[in-house]
Design an enzyme around this catalytic site. Structure first.
Site, PDB file in Angstrom:
ATOM      1  N   SER A 145     -16.396  64.185  13.872  1.00  0.00           N
ATOM      2  CA  SER A 145     -16.281  65.595  14.273  1.00  0.00           C
ATOM      3  C   SER A 145     -16.390  65.692  15.787  1.00  0.00           C
ATOM      4  O   SER A 145     -17.030  64.859  16.431  1.00  0.00           O
ATOM      5  CB  SER A 145     -17.423  66.373  13.617  1.00  0.00           C
ATOM      6  N   SER A 146     -15.816  66.755  16.333  1.00  0.00           N
ATOM      7  CA  SER A 146     -15.879  66.925  17.792  1.00  0.00           C
ATOM      8  C   SER A 146     -17.298  67.259  18.270  1.00  0.00           C
ATOM      9  O   SER A 146     -17.559  67.214  19.470  1.00  0.00           O
ATOM     10  CB  SER A 146     -14.902  68.011  18.247  1.00  0.00           C
ATOM     11  N   CYS A 147     -18.206  67.571  17.351  1.00  0.00           N
ATOM     12  CA  CYS A 147     -19.575  67.889  17.783  1.00  0.00           C
ATOM     13  C   CYS A 147     -20.364  66.628  18.177  1.00  0.00           C
ATOM     14  O   CYS A 147     -21.516  66.717  18.587  1.00  0.00           O
ATOM     15  CB  CYS A 147     -20.321  68.709  16.739  1.00  0.00           C
ATOM     16  N   TYR A 155     -26.108  66.819  12.379  1.00  0.00           N
ATOM     17  CA  TYR A 155     -24.793  66.385  11.906  1.00  0.00           C
ATOM     18  C   TYR A 155     -24.174  65.433  12.929  1.00  0.00           C
ATOM     19  O   TYR A 155     -23.609  64.399  12.563  1.00  0.00           O
ATOM     20  CB  TYR A 155     -23.926  67.635  11.724  1.00  0.00           C
ATOM     21  N   LYS A 190     -22.867  61.604  12.484  1.00  0.00           N
ATOM     22  CA  LYS A 190     -21.447  61.278  12.701  1.00  0.00           C
ATOM     23  C   LYS A 190     -21.281  60.195  13.766  1.00  0.00           C
ATOM     24  O   LYS A 190     -20.382  59.352  13.676  1.00  0.00           O
ATOM     25  CB  LYS A 190     -20.675  62.549  13.063  1.00  0.00           C
ATOM     26  N   HIS A 244     -17.707  78.048   8.577  1.00  0.00           N
ATOM     27  CA  HIS A 244     -17.320  78.062   9.982  1.00  0.00           C
ATOM     28  C   HIS A 244     -16.689  79.419  10.316  1.00  0.00           C
ATOM     29  O   HIS A 244     -16.494  80.259   9.454  1.00  0.00           O
ATOM     30  CB  HIS A 244     -16.348  76.915  10.258  1.00  0.00           C
TER      31      HIS A 244
HETATM   32  P1  GDP Z   1     -19.458  75.397  15.743  1.00  0.00           P
HETATM   33  O1  GDP Z   1     -18.100  75.117  16.306  1.00  0.00           O
HETATM   34  O2  GDP Z   1     -20.173  74.178  15.299  1.00  0.00           O
HETATM   35  O3  GDP Z   1     -20.276  76.232  16.684  1.00  0.00           O
HETATM   36  O4  GDP Z   1     -19.238  76.175  14.376  1.00  0.00           O
HETATM   37  P2  GDP Z   1     -18.827  77.625  13.866  1.00  0.00           P
HETATM   38  O5  GDP Z   1     -17.398  77.602  13.457  1.00  0.00           O
HETATM   39  O6  GDP Z   1     -19.818  77.998  12.830  1.00  0.00           O
HETATM   40  O7  GDP Z   1     -19.012  78.631  15.099  1.00  0.00           O
HETATM   41  C1  GDP Z   1     -18.086  78.706  16.170  1.00  0.00           C
HETATM   42  C2  GDP Z   1     -18.388  79.904  17.040  1.00  0.00           C
HETATM   43  O8  GDP Z   1     -18.015  81.105  16.357  1.00  0.00           O
HETATM   44  C3  GDP Z   1     -19.867  80.083  17.429  1.00  0.00           C
HETATM   45  O9  GDP Z   1     -19.935  80.535  18.768  1.00  0.00           O
HETATM   46  C4  GDP Z   1     -20.319  81.202  16.486  1.00  0.00           C
HETATM   47  O10 GDP Z   1     -21.423  81.931  16.989  1.00  0.00           O
HETATM   48  C5  GDP Z   1     -19.057  82.064  16.447  1.00  0.00           C
HETATM   49  N1  GDP Z   1     -18.988  83.009  15.320  1.00  0.00           N
HETATM   50  C6  GDP Z   1     -18.692  84.333  15.427  1.00  0.00           C
HETATM   51  N2  GDP Z   1     -18.768  84.931  14.242  1.00  0.00           N
HETATM   52  C7  GDP Z   1     -19.075  83.969  13.326  1.00  0.00           C
HETATM   53  C8  GDP Z   1     -19.302  83.987  11.916  1.00  0.00           C
HETATM   54  O11 GDP Z   1     -19.223  85.013  11.243  1.00  0.00           O
HETATM   55  N3  GDP Z   1     -19.602  82.779  11.331  1.00  0.00           N
HETATM   56  C9  GDP Z   1     -19.679  81.623  12.056  1.00  0.00           C
HETATM   57  N4  GDP Z   1     -19.967  80.480  11.409  1.00  0.00           N
HETATM   58  N5  GDP Z   1     -19.526  81.600  13.391  1.00  0.00           N
HETATM   59  C10 GDP Z   1     -19.217  82.738  14.025  1.00  0.00           C
END
Ligand code: GDP
Length: 317
Positions: free
Chosen positions: A110-112, A139, A143, A182
Site C-alpha cells: 500500500s502507498s501508506c 498497517y 506492509k 475508505h
Molecule cells: P487514508 O488515505 O489512509 O487517509 O484513508 P481514507 O480513504 O479513509 O481517507 C482519506 C481522506 O479522506 C482523509 O483525509 C479523510 O479524513 C478524508 N475523508 C473525508 N470524508 C471521509 C469519510 O467519510 N470516510 C473516510 N474514510 N475518509 C474521509
C-alpha cells in the site's frame, strides 16, 4: 524476462475482497487455472493450515492480495488486528509459497508504507526515509515487513517474489461501511443517501484539504497481472494513476455524479491523515502499462456498482 500465466495454477489469496476479486476477473482472460480458498476453508493466519494447503494445491503463482484493510478510522481503532493479522497472513503465505516451490509471487502492499512527509510524487526509494503517518502506521509497518520479506527470500533463496504498492483503490466490491471504509465508498454512500432522503447537506471528515491519488481496482488488477508477467526485480513498484485531488474537490465530483446539490460541511474532529501521498509511477509507466479509467469514469462505474448492489454491498461488516 517474461512469466507465462497460461496453463499455470494461480492462487489469488483474498479473492472475496475488492482487490482479489478484481485480480480473479482480470485472470479470466489469461487461460490459467485460478485457485481460491474461502476464509472458512483456510485461515491464512494459521501457519500449519497454510503450509498444508500449499503442499496439497501446489500453485505455480500467487497473488498475495489477502489483508486486513480499512479506512483511516478503522486503522486507528483496531491497531492490534491491523498489525497482527497482516503480519501473520504475509509471513505464512510467503514462507509456504517458498517451501512448496511457487515459481512467482506478487505481494500487494500500500502507498501508506511511505513516510508522512515524503516528497510528492513519492518515488519507491522514499521507503524508510522518515516517520510514518500515525493513523495507519500499524498497517504500514505490516506492509513494509511483507515487502522486506519478499526481498529477503529473493536475496537468500533466489525466488522470483515481487512487490507492488498500489495507491488508494476503489471500485466494484468495495466496503461501504461508514466507520470502516475508505473515502470514496463513504462519500458515494453518504451523498447517495442524502439525495434519496432529501437532506440538505453532507458531512466530510477532516478539513477536506488532504490530497489523495485514486485508482480504479480493475486498473490496479490489470497493472499487477502485467507486472506478474513482465517484472522480475527486487525493487517494489508503485501502482497508481499519477494524479491526485484534494478531498473537497473529490466530494464536489461525487456530488455531481450522484446528482446532489446540497451543502458540504466538514467535521474537523475527524482526522485528516497524511497531507498527500501521490505516487511516482514512472517505474510502472516504463513497463508500458497505462490505466483505462480516469477518475470521473471510474467513479461512475463504482457508483453504478453500488446502486446495483445496494442491498447486498458491505454496508456494515
Ligand atoms: P487514508 O488515505 O489512509 O487517509 O484513508 P481514507 O480513504 O479513509 O481517507 C482519506 C481522506 O479522506 C482523509 O483525509 C479523510 O479524513 C478524508 N475523508 C473525508 N470524508 C471521509 C469519510 O467519510 N470516510 C473516510 N474514510 N475518509 C474521509
Amino acid at each position: 524476462m517474461s512469466f507465462e500465466l497460461r496453463n499455470k495454477r494461480v492462487f489469488v489469496s483474498g479473492h472475496r475482497g475488492m482487490v482479489g476479486s478484481a485480480i480473479a476477473r482480470q485472470l479470466a482472460s489469461e487461460d490459467c487455472e485460478i485457485l481460491t480458498a474461502s476464509r472458512s476453508e483456510l485461515d491464512l493466519r494459521e501457519q500449519s493450515d497454510v503450509r498444508t494447503w500449499f503442499e496439497r494445491e501446489k500453485p505455480d503463482a500467487v497473488f498475495l492480495a489477502a489483508a486486513k484493510v480499512g479506512g483511516i478510522l478503522a486503522n486507528d481503532t483496531y491497531p492490534a488486528e491491523f498489525l497482527y493479522d497482516n503480519l501473520a497472513i504475509e509471513t505464512n503465505v510467503i514462507d509456504a509459497a517458498f517451501r512448496s516451490g511457487v515459481q512467482k509471487l506478487l505481494y500487494l502492499g500500500s502507498s501508506c508504507i511511505y513516510p508522512k512527509f515524503a516528497p510528492q510524487p513519492i518515488p519507491e526509494n522514499a521507503l524508510l526515509t522518515g516517520s510514518l503517518e500515525p493513523t495507519n502506521e500499524w498497517y504500514a509497518i505490516a506492509k513494509i515487513a511483507g515487502l522486506k520479506l519478499c526481498e529477503a527470500y529473493r536475496r537468500q533463496y533466489g525466488v522470483d517474489f515481487i512487490s507492488a504498492m498500489p495507491t488508494n483503490l476503489y471500485g466494484p466490491g468495495d466496503n461501504y461501511d461508514l466507520e470502516k471504509s475508505h473515502v470514496i465508498p463513504a462519500l458515494l454512500r453518504k451523498v447517495h443517501e442524502a439525495k434519496k432522503s432529501g437532506a440538505d447537506r453532507i458531512v466530510v471528515w477532516g478539513t477536506g484539504s488532504p490530497r489523495r491519488e485514486f485508482l480504479h481496482v480493475d486498473d490496479a488488477a490489470s497493472a499487477v497481472v502485467h507486472l506478474m508477467k513482465t517484472y522480475s526485480e527486487a525493487e517494489h513498484v508503485n501502482v497508481g494513476s499519477g494524479e491526485d485531488i484534494p478531498i473537497i474537490d473529490l466530494t464536489h465530483l461525487i456530488c455531481e455524479i450522484v446528482g446532489f446539490e446540497g451543502r458540504i460541511e466538514t467535521d474537523t474532529t475527524k482526522p485528516d491523515g497524511t497531507p498527500g501521498k501521490l505516487l511516482d509511477v514512472s517505474r510502472l509507466s516504463a513497463t508500458g502499462w497505462r490505466p483505462r479509467y480516469d477518475l470521473r469514469s471510474g467513479l461512475r462505474d463504482a457508483y453504478d456498482w453500488f446502486k446495483a448492489n445496494e442491498a447486498t454491498a458491505r454496508l456494515s461488516t
